[in-house]
Design an enzyme around this catalytic site. Structure first.
Site, mmCIF file in Angstrom:
data_model
loop_
_atom_site.group_PDB
_atom_site.id
_atom_site.type_symbol
_atom_site.label_atom_id
_atom_site.label_comp_id
_atom_site.label_asym_id
_atom_site.label_seq_id
_atom_site.Cartn_x
_atom_site.Cartn_y
_atom_site.Cartn_z
ATOM 1 N N LYS A 111 -1.098 5.932 4.299
ATOM 2 C CA LYS A 111 -2.219 5.830 3.357
ATOM 3 C C LYS A 111 -3.117 4.622 3.616
ATOM 4 O O LYS A 111 -4.290 4.644 3.286
ATOM 5 C CB LYS A 111 -1.697 5.803 1.914
ATOM 6 C CG LYS A 111 -0.811 4.614 1.593
ATOM 7 C CD LYS A 111 -0.094 4.795 0.261
ATOM 8 C CE LYS A 111 0.782 3.586 -0.027
ATOM 9 N NZ LYS A 111 1.850 3.843 -0.989
ATOM 10 N N ARG B 240 7.372 2.208 -12.262
ATOM 11 C CA ARG B 240 6.146 2.874 -11.859
ATOM 12 C C ARG B 240 6.388 4.347 -12.160
ATOM 13 O O ARG B 240 6.670 4.673 -13.305
ATOM 14 C CB ARG B 240 5.782 2.573 -10.397
ATOM 15 C CG ARG B 240 4.267 2.686 -10.164
ATOM 16 C CD ARG B 240 3.831 2.362 -8.746
ATOM 17 N NE ARG B 240 4.146 3.438 -7.805
ATOM 18 C CZ ARG B 240 3.806 3.406 -6.510
ATOM 19 N NH1 ARG B 240 3.154 2.364 -6.016
ATOM 20 N NH2 ARG B 240 4.127 4.403 -5.709
#
Ligand SMILES: *Cc1c(COP(=O)(O)O)cnc(C)c1O
Length: 355
Positions: free
Chosen positions: A37, A130
């Site tokens: 990414k 998260r």
């Protein structure tokens, strides 16, 4: 003509790192998804990674997978999907990480409409806070997932050391395996994949104490910068200098180390503070906060000290460098992951590939 600033990218070194990480993991029965990414879908880099033997790549933005559609590799979406993008997820991704039943149901409907199955890895939150379902809710949500005709439950996984800084250890990895076993036994199913985190899990792979049964990792920084991220240690034999950020000196002058006059706010609205070190030789490099993360660049020449930056000017103390530099010279920097992300995202920085 060379253009500056630029980021030099050594494709051979990336390729070497991919192969090495794949080997290290495979020796422990672990398959690897290479998380790319940070490269913003750069086709040259992605091709090199795929040609080096990576069969699964992880991205967080669908746009990148859409652009890379023609390349052959398994596409893993590492950010849990927005419900507004389920159509594209099913079209452009083979696997996605998920934690919300509502989204998984939408993915299933979309997949059914296209007469296909979309694979998911159900994320479990083991304390990093998260993404992920809480361990106590895992069995219930899996029960619901098994009802969905468009979904294949490929595995369960967790993500650590991202938000809360929680380090993977035998405890939380053991817990992930326990959850997997509980689900398998109580629902009489087989869960093929247990995805035990990111580059912060590599130290356990190297140390040989990653629990047996963790058979998948999602690795970004590890192969990109050659370091594990639990303790920030270098990984033996990997290249740490795949990327070189280069900027050009546009001014060199002897100047005082504290500004003259009344001190207000700097260009970013902060009140700057200075230490009086007397006169120093200062260089300005044509690079700035618009391109880089200031805290994430490290001059290769250890005698250079970074003083600060505004949007387009990077200010260095080169007093200890003698007469080594003059205007027009190029200064080289290593970058950390955060800075690499800004550099890749900045259209002002030329990407130069070497092979
Ligand atoms: C970014 C990301 C990774 C890769 O993390 P690294 O620390 O770069 O190895 C793995 N999993 C998820 C869910 C991510 O978002």
């Amino acid at each position: 003509m060379s253009k500056y600033p630029c980021l030099e990218i050594d494709l051979n070194k990336i390729s070497y790192n991919v192969k090495k990480i794949k080997d290290i993991c495979r020796d422990k029965g672990i398959s690897t998804a290479f998380v790319t990414k940070v490269f913003c879908g750069d086709e040259t880099i992605i091709k090199e990674i795929v040609n080096s033997g990576a069969d699964t790549l992880g991205e967080s933005r669908i746009d990148n997978f859409r652009r890379l559609k023609k390349l052959h590799f398994k596409k893993l979406l590492v950010r849990i999907p927005m419900i507004s993008e389920v159509e594209e997820v099913v079209e452009y991704c083979d696997i996605s990480l998920n934690s919300e039943l509502k989204v998984i149901q939408a993915l299933s409907r979309e997949a059914e409409n296209r007469s296909k199955k979309h694979s998911i890895i159900l994320m479990v939150d083991l304390g990093d806070l998260r993404e992920g379902v809480l361990p106590k809710d895992a069995i219930e949500i899996v029960k619901e997932i098994l009802e969905l005709k468009g979904i294949e439950l490929l595995g369960i996984g967790t993500n650590l050391t991202c938000y809360g800084g929680v380090i993977p250890d035998e405890n939380n990895m053991g817990r992930l395996l326990e959850i997997k076993n509980n689900i398998e036994e109580s629902l009489n199913i087989n869960i093929p994949l247990v995805s035990g985190g990111n580059s912060s899990s590599l130290y356990m792979v190297e140390g040989g104490n990653i629990p047996k049964g963790i058979n998948h990792l999602r690795i970004g920084e590890g192969f990109i910068l050659g370091r594990e991220t639990a303790f920030g240690k270098d990984i033996d034999h990997l290249h740490k200098d795949v990327f070189t950020l280069k900027g050009e000196i546009i001014e060199i002058k002897e100047k005082p180390s504290i500004p003259e006059g009344k001190i207000g706010l700097d260009a970013f609205g902060n009140k700057p503070e200075f230490e009086d070190k007397g006169f120093m030789k200062r260089a300005i490099v044509a690079l700035g906060k618009q391109d880089i993360l200031l805290e994430g660049i490290y001059p290769r020449d250890k005698k250079i000290e970074i003083l600060g930056a505004s949007s387009d000017h990077l200010i260095l103390n080169i007093t200890s460098c003698g007469n080594k530099y003059s205007v027009g010279d190029i200064v080289e920097f290593d970058v950390n992951y955060g800075c690499l992300l800004s550099v890749m995202t900045s259209s002002y920085i030329e990407k130069r590939y070497i092979k």
